[in-house]
Design a protein around this motif. Structure first.
Motif, PDB file in Angstrom:
ATOM      1  N   GLY A  27     -11.617   0.806   1.576  1.00 45.81           N
ATOM      2  CA  GLY A  27     -10.067   1.636   0.471  1.00 45.81           C
ATOM      3  C   GLY A  27      -9.475   1.809   1.213  1.00 45.81           C
ATOM      4  O   GLY A  27      -8.312   2.917   0.760  1.00 45.81           O
ATOM      5  N   THR A  28      -9.077   1.276   2.670  1.00 40.07           N
ATOM      6  CA  THR A  28      -8.340   2.103   3.672  1.00 40.07           C
ATOM      7  C   THR A  28      -7.232   1.262   3.052  1.00 40.07           C
ATOM      8  O   THR A  28      -5.733   2.495   2.905  1.00 40.07           O
ATOM      9  N   ARG A  29      -6.605   0.380   2.257  1.00 39.93           N
ATOM     10  CA  ARG A  29      -5.243   0.143   2.133  1.00 39.93           C
ATOM     11  C   ARG A  29      -5.005   0.714   0.977  1.00 39.93           C
ATOM     12  O   ARG A  29      -3.888   1.293   1.066  1.00 39.93           O
ATOM     13  N   GLU A  30      -5.682   1.366   0.107  1.00 40.64           N
ATOM     14  CA  GLU A  30      -5.169   2.738  -0.742  1.00 40.64           C
ATOM     15  C   GLU A  30      -5.136   4.159   0.050  1.00 40.64           C
ATOM     16  O   GLU A  30      -4.129   4.897  -0.533  1.00 40.64           O
ATOM     17  N   THR A  31      -5.465   4.373   1.181  1.00 39.89           N
ATOM     18  CA  THR A  31      -5.319   5.306   1.784  1.00 39.89           C
ATOM     19  C   THR A  31      -4.708   5.793   2.723  1.00 39.89           C
ATOM     20  O   THR A  31      -3.866   7.268   2.713  1.00 39.89           O
TER      21      THR A  31
END
Length: 126
Positions: A107-111
């Motif tokens: 979920g790096t893209r979202e954070t």
């Protein structure tokens, strides 16, 4: 060009995770080693004594086995030969495929903000 020797040809076949994720569903685990044995890269490393060749063959086989264990342990392969969602993503990435896939699935893209995400992408590409 006319008087010089021939230009060396080097194999681009590398034992990357992405390459293995392409080979395993097509060939199965048993034949992945066979693909290495038949590769141009293997052909190029056939110089030297028979014991040196056998040592290189065993080393490459160990690398293939280690890579396959990593893929299974991280959840890229299921039931030994089937690709999971992670495996399907990593298969189409060339270079740092496991790192990029893990960032995506964590979920790096979202954070991350857009600038931080751009830094991560540039670091992976460069």
């Amino acid at each position: 060009i006319l008087t010089g020797g021939p230009e060396a040809v080097m194999s681009r076949f590398q034992l990357s995770y992405s390459r293995l994720l392409h080979l395993v569903p097509r060939l199965g685990l048993e034949r992945v080693h066979e693909a290495w044995e038949k590769s141009f890269n293997r052909f190029q490393h056939r110089s030297g004594s028979p014991s040196a060749q056998e040592k290189n063959r065993r080393r490459q086989s160990a690398v293939v086995d280690a890579h396959l264990r990593v893929l299974a342990e991280l959840g890229y392969l299921e039931n030994g030969e089937e690709l999971t969602a992670r495996g399907k993503i990593a298969r189409v990435i060339n270079g740092f495929e496991l790192q990029a896939t893990e960032l995506l699935f964590q979920g790096t893209r979202e954070t991350l903000g857009s600038e931080a995400l751009a830094v991560v992408v540039v670091a992976l590409i460069h």
